[in-house]
Design an enzyme around this catalytic site. Sequence first.
Site, short mmCIF file in Angstrom:
data_model
loop_
_atom_site.label_atom_id
_atom_site.label_comp_id
_atom_site.label_asym_id
_atom_site.label_seq_id
_atom_site.Cartn_x
_atom_site.Cartn_y
_atom_site.Cartn_z
N GLY A 56 9.75 14.60 -4.20
CA GLY A 56 9.57 13.16 -4.40
C GLY A 56 8.90 12.50 -3.22
O GLY A 56 8.25 13.16 -2.40
N GLN A 91 4.96 28.42 3.65
CA GLN A 91 5.74 28.30 2.40
C GLN A 91 4.97 28.88 1.22
O GLN A 91 5.52 29.58 0.37
CB GLN A 91 6.06 26.82 2.16
CG GLN A 91 6.58 26.51 0.76
CD GLN A 91 6.98 25.06 0.59
OE1 GLN A 91 8.06 24.67 1.01
NE2 GLN A 91 6.15 24.26 -0.05
N GLU A 133 -0.70 10.75 -2.14
CA GLU A 133 -1.97 11.27 -2.69
C GLU A 133 -2.03 12.80 -2.70
O GLU A 133 -2.68 13.40 -3.54
CB GLU A 133 -3.16 10.74 -1.88
CG GLU A 133 -3.43 9.26 -2.07
CD GLU A 133 -3.82 8.91 -3.49
OE1 GLU A 133 -4.56 9.68 -4.12
OE2 GLU A 133 -3.37 7.85 -3.98
N HIS A 149 0.44 14.88 -3.32
CA HIS A 149 1.11 15.34 -4.55
C HIS A 149 0.21 15.09 -5.77
O HIS A 149 0.12 15.92 -6.67
CB HIS A 149 2.43 14.61 -4.76
CG HIS A 149 3.46 14.87 -3.70
ND1 HIS A 149 3.85 13.90 -2.80
CD2 HIS A 149 4.18 15.98 -3.41
CE1 HIS A 149 4.77 14.40 -2.00
NE2 HIS A 149 4.99 15.66 -2.33
N GLY A 181 0.78 23.04 -2.13
CA GLY A 181 -0.21 22.61 -1.15
C GLY A 181 -0.33 23.57 0.02
O GLY A 181 0.65 24.20 0.44
N GLN A 206 17.41 23.87 1.70
CA GLN A 206 16.34 24.07 2.69
C GLN A 206 16.49 23.16 3.90
O GLN A 206 15.60 23.12 4.75
CB GLN A 206 14.95 23.97 2.04
CG GLN A 206 14.56 22.62 1.52
CD GLN A 206 13.28 22.66 0.69
OE1 GLN A 206 13.27 23.14 -0.43
NE2 GLN A 206 12.18 22.18 1.24
N LYS A 228 -0.78 22.64 2.98
CA LYS A 228 -0.22 22.06 4.19
C LYS A 228 0.99 22.89 4.65
O LYS A 228 1.16 23.17 5.81
CB LYS A 228 0.19 20.61 3.98
CG LYS A 228 0.66 20.00 5.28
CD LYS A 228 0.98 18.55 5.10
CE LYS A 228 2.21 18.12 5.80
NZ LYS A 228 3.44 18.80 5.55
O1 PAF Z 1 7.09 21.59 -0.41
C1 PAF Z 1 8.07 21.00 -0.92
O2 PAF Z 1 8.03 19.82 -1.26
C2 PAF Z 1 9.35 21.78 -1.12
O3 PAF Z 1 9.56 22.69 -0.09
C3 PAF Z 1 9.45 22.46 -2.52
C4 PAF Z 1 8.36 23.51 -2.68
C5 PAF Z 1 9.31 21.41 -3.61
C6 PAF Z 1 10.80 23.16 -2.67
O4 PAF Z 1 11.86 22.27 -2.53
#
Ligand code: PAF
Length: 268
Positions: free
Chosen positions: A42, A164, A46, A48, A158, A72, A160
Site C-alpha cells: 500500500g 528482493q 507512481e 506501484h 520493482g 518482514q 528498486k
Molecule cells: O516490496 C514490497 O512492497 C513487499 O516487500 C512485498 C513484495 C509486497 C511483500 O510484502
Amino acid sequence: MTLPAEKLGGAILTTTSKLDLQEIIGDWKAQNLKIGLVPTMGALHEGHLSLIKIALENSDRVVVTIFVNPTQFAPHEDFDIYPRKEAQDIAKLEESGAHLVYIPAASEIYPDGPASTLKAGPAAQGLESDFRPHFFDGVATVVHRLFEHAQPDIAVFGEKDFQQLQVIKEMVKTQDMPVKIISAPIMRDEHGLALASRNVYLSEEGLQIARQLNKVLSEATETGNIEAAKTKVLETGFDKIDYIEKRWNRILAAAWIGKTRLIDNMEI
Ligand code: PAF
C-alpha cells in the site's frame, strides 16, 4: 459475499476475503483469462502504478494486493507507523486499470499466527540480510502465500528492491510455482530519487539529502570506486551507510537519514 461481474466495467472490485478472491479469479480462469498480480504494502505511488501498467500489458486481469506484512519487519522496525492509506490507495487503483484489489487481514495470510514458514534461498545472503536478517524469509513467505491465494500467471516486482526480486525469482523456482516473474525498472522523481513509500518520512531537508544518493551511485557506476561513493554519501548528509556494494552487475546501496532507511541500486 459474491461480487457482481458487472462491476468489472466500472469501479475496481475490492475484497478482504481469500474465498471471494478465489471465486472471482476462478471465474476469470474459466474464461481462459491470464491473471497478473502486483503485490504491494500500500501507500501507493507512481512506482506501484508503473508495475500495474506492466501487469496490464502482460495479462488480462490484474489483481493488486495491499498487505503490510508483519513477518518482514523486526520488532524494532517501523511496522506500526508504516504508512497506511487505504482510501487513497483505492482511489488511485480506480484510475489504474487494475481489476481487483485484495486487502487481506493478517489472519487470512497467517491463520496460525504471523511467522515465516519459508527460508529464503542463497540470493538472500549478505546485503539486506546483514542488517535485516528476518526480512527475506518474511518476504518469501508472504509472496508464496499470495501466489497460493491468487494463482497468478505473472507477477510484477520493482527493481528498486533488487535483492528482493532475486529472492522471489529463486523462491518461485525452488517451490516450482507456475508464475512468471516480470521485473519493472525503478521509477524516480525529477531529481532521480527512487520512489518509495517510506520517502514520506523525510523532512524537506532530508529529501534534499536523499536526492543525492542516485547521483553518487551514478558516478560510482562510471568510476567503480565504492569507497569514494561511501565517503560522498556521508558528505551529502546521510547519517549512516548499511552497505554500498557491487553484485549482479549493479551497485546496491542502503543508507540512513535520521530514522529513515533508503535503498537504491544502479546497473554498472
Ligand atoms: O516490496 C514490497 O512492497 C513487499 O516487500 C512485498 C513484495 C509486497 C511483500 O510484502
